[in-house]
Design a protein around this motif. Structure first.
Motif, PDB file in Angstrom:
ATOM      1  N   GLU A   7       0.834  -1.200   0.000  1.00 43.70           N
ATOM      2  CA  GLU A   7       0.000   0.000   0.000  1.00 43.70           C
ATOM      3  C   GLU A   7       0.875   1.258   0.000  1.00 43.70           C
ATOM      4  O   GLU A   7       0.585   2.225  -0.708  1.00 43.70           O
ATOM      5  CB  GLU A   7      -0.927   0.009   1.211  1.00 43.70           C
ATOM      6  CG  GLU A   7      -2.035  -1.017   1.143  1.00 43.70           C
ATOM      7  CD  GLU A   7      -2.884  -1.044   2.405  1.00 43.70           C
ATOM      8  OE1 GLU A   7      -2.673  -0.180   3.295  1.00 43.70           O
ATOM      9  OE2 GLU A   7      -3.747  -1.920   2.497  1.00 43.70           O
ATOM     10  N   GLN A   8       1.939   1.225   0.798  1.00 39.35           N
ATOM     11  CA  GLN A   8       2.850   2.366   0.858  1.00 39.35           C
ATOM     12  C   GLN A   8       3.519   2.599  -0.495  1.00 39.35           C
ATOM     13  O   GLN A   8       3.648   3.740  -0.951  1.00 39.35           O
ATOM     14  CB  GLN A   8       3.912   2.146   1.942  1.00 39.35           C
ATOM     15  CG  GLN A   8       4.789   3.335   2.196  1.00 39.35           C
ATOM     16  CD  GLN A   8       4.025   4.520   2.790  1.00 39.35           C
ATOM     17  OE1 GLN A   8       3.011   4.327   3.453  1.00 39.35           O
ATOM     18  NE2 GLN A   8       4.517   5.704   2.542  1.00 39.35           N
ATOM     19  N   ALA A   9       3.936   1.524  -1.156  1.00 33.65           N
ATOM     20  CA  ALA A   9       4.564   1.638  -2.469  1.00 33.65           C
ATOM     21  C   ALA A   9       3.574   2.192  -3.491  1.00 33.65           C
ATOM     22  O   ALA A   9       3.930   3.025  -4.333  1.00 33.65           O
ATOM     23  CB  ALA A   9       5.093   0.284  -2.915  1.00 33.65           C
ATOM     24  N   ALA A  10       2.330   1.748  -3.406  1.00 36.45           N
ATOM     25  CA  ALA A  10       1.305   2.235  -4.325  1.00 36.45           C
ATOM     26  C   ALA A  10       1.055   3.728  -4.100  1.00 36.45           C
ATOM     27  O   ALA A  10       0.929   4.504  -5.062  1.00 36.45           O
ATOM     28  CB  ALA A  10       0.013   1.445  -4.151  1.00 36.45           C
ATOM     29  N   LEU A  11       0.999   4.139  -2.825  1.00 34.87           N
ATOM     30  CA  LEU A  11       0.796   5.552  -2.526  1.00 34.87           C
ATOM     31  C   LEU A  11       1.973   6.394  -3.014  1.00 34.87           C
ATOM     32  O   LEU A  11       1.778   7.494  -3.557  1.00 34.87           O
ATOM     33  CB  LEU A  11       0.600   5.751  -1.021  1.00 34.87           C
ATOM     34  CG  LEU A  11      -0.751   5.319  -0.465  1.00 34.87           C
ATOM     35  CD1 LEU A  11      -0.770   5.467   1.048  1.00 34.87           C
ATOM     36  CD2 LEU A  11      -1.872   6.123  -1.084  1.00 34.87           C
ATOM     37  N   GLU A  12       3.183   5.915  -2.835  1.00 31.09           N
ATOM     38  CA  GLU A  12       4.356   6.647  -3.309  1.00 31.09           C
ATOM     39  C   GLU A  12       4.349   6.768  -4.825  1.00 31.09           C
ATOM     40  O   GLU A  12       4.711   7.810  -5.374  1.00 31.09           O
ATOM     41  CB  GLU A  12       5.630   5.958  -2.832  1.00 31.09           C
ATOM     42  CG  GLU A  12       5.866   6.119  -1.337  1.00 31.09           C
ATOM     43  CD  GLU A  12       7.079   5.361  -0.843  1.00 31.09           C
ATOM     44  OE1 GLU A  12       7.822   4.780  -1.682  1.00 31.09           O
ATOM     45  OE2 GLU A  12       7.303   5.338   0.377  1.00 31.09           O
ATOM     46  N   LYS A  13       3.902   5.718  -5.507  1.00 29.40           N
ATOM     47  CA  LYS A  13       3.804   5.763  -6.964  1.00 29.40           C
ATOM     48  C   LYS A  13       2.765   6.803  -7.395  1.00 29.40           C
ATOM     49  O   LYS A  13       2.987   7.575  -8.335  1.00 29.40           O
ATOM     50  CB  LYS A  13       3.449   4.389  -7.522  1.00 29.40           C
ATOM     51  CG  LYS A  13       3.415   4.341  -9.035  1.00 29.40           C
ATOM     52  CD  LYS A  13       3.100   2.929  -9.512  1.00 29.40           C
ATOM     53  CE  LYS A  13       3.167   2.812 -11.007  1.00 29.40           C
ATOM     54  NZ  LYS A  13       2.117   3.530 -11.704  1.00 29.40           N
ATOM     55  N   ILE A  14       1.651   6.842  -6.692  1.00 30.57           N
ATOM     56  CA  ILE A  14       0.602   7.809  -7.015  1.00 30.57           C
ATOM     57  C   ILE A  14       1.119   9.230  -6.799  1.00 30.57           C
ATOM     58  O   ILE A  14       0.909  10.123  -7.635  1.00 30.57           O
ATOM     59  CB  ILE A  14      -0.666   7.540  -6.177  1.00 30.57           C
ATOM     60  CG1 ILE A  14      -1.328   6.242  -6.655  1.00 30.57           C
ATOM     61  CG2 ILE A  14      -1.639   8.709  -6.262  1.00 30.57           C
ATOM     62  CD1 ILE A  14      -2.448   5.751  -5.765  1.00 30.57           C
ATOM     63  N   HIS A  15       1.817   9.451  -5.686  1.00 28.36           N
ATOM     64  CA  HIS A  15       2.367  10.784  -5.421  1.00 28.36           C
ATOM     65  C   HIS A  15       3.399  11.178  -6.475  1.00 28.36           C
ATOM     66  O   HIS A  15       3.460  12.343  -6.892  1.00 28.36           O
ATOM     67  CB  HIS A  15       2.986  10.841  -4.024  1.00 28.36           C
ATOM     68  CG  HIS A  15       1.974  10.889  -2.926  1.00 28.36           C
ATOM     69  ND1 HIS A  15       1.114  11.940  -2.746  1.00 28.36           N
ATOM     70  CD2 HIS A  15       1.672   9.994  -1.944  1.00 28.36           C
ATOM     71  CE1 HIS A  15       0.332  11.704  -1.708  1.00 28.36           C
ATOM     72  NE2 HIS A  15       0.646  10.516  -1.201  1.00 28.36           N
ATOM     73  N   ALA A  16       4.206  10.230  -6.906  1.00 26.38           N
ATOM     74  CA  ALA A  16       5.193  10.515  -7.954  1.00 26.38           C
ATOM     75  C   ALA A  16       4.497  10.875  -9.261  1.00 26.38           C
ATOM     76  O   ALA A  16       4.922  11.798  -9.975  1.00 26.38           O
ATOM     77  CB  ALA A  16       6.120   9.321  -8.149  1.00 26.38           C
ATOM     78  N   ASP A  17       3.418  10.161  -9.571  1.00 26.14           N
ATOM     79  CA  ASP A  17       2.660  10.465 -10.788  1.00 26.14           C
ATOM     80  C   ASP A  17       2.023  11.855 -10.710  1.00 26.14           C
ATOM     81  O   ASP A  17       2.010  12.604 -11.694  1.00 26.14           O
ATOM     82  CB  ASP A  17       1.582   9.406 -11.030  1.00 26.14           C
ATOM     83  CG  ASP A  17       2.139   8.088 -11.515  1.00 26.14           C
ATOM     84  OD1 ASP A  17       3.295   8.068 -11.995  1.00 26.14           O
ATOM     85  OD2 ASP A  17       1.422   7.064 -11.419  1.00 26.14           O
TER      86      ASP A  17
END
Length: 66
Positions: A7-17
């Motif tokens: 979940e943390q990795a997914a959130l970081e990916k979303i923030h990067a996008d």
């Protein structure tokens, strides 16, 4: 724990996008502003050049005739 990391990795990916999209938006806005400025100044420059040429030719003609 593994689920939390995913979940943390997914959130970081979303923030990067989101950050990437904001950067692209700023770039596009800067380009649009540049085009808007060019659409104003280029025709104005052409008109100023035409007036300069016309006044120079007129001054030359008046000098020759006088």
């Amino acid at each position: 724990m593994l689920e939390h990391d995913k979940e943390q990795a997914a959130l970081e990916k979303i923030h990067a996008d989101i950050s990437r999209i904001y950067a692209e938006q700023r770039k596009l806005n800067a380009e649009a502003h540049k085009i808007t400025r060019e659409n104003f100044w280029y025709p104005l420059g052409v008109v100023m050049a035409m007036f300069t040429i016309f006044s120079s030719v007129l001054a030359l003609v008046l000098k020759i005739l006088a």
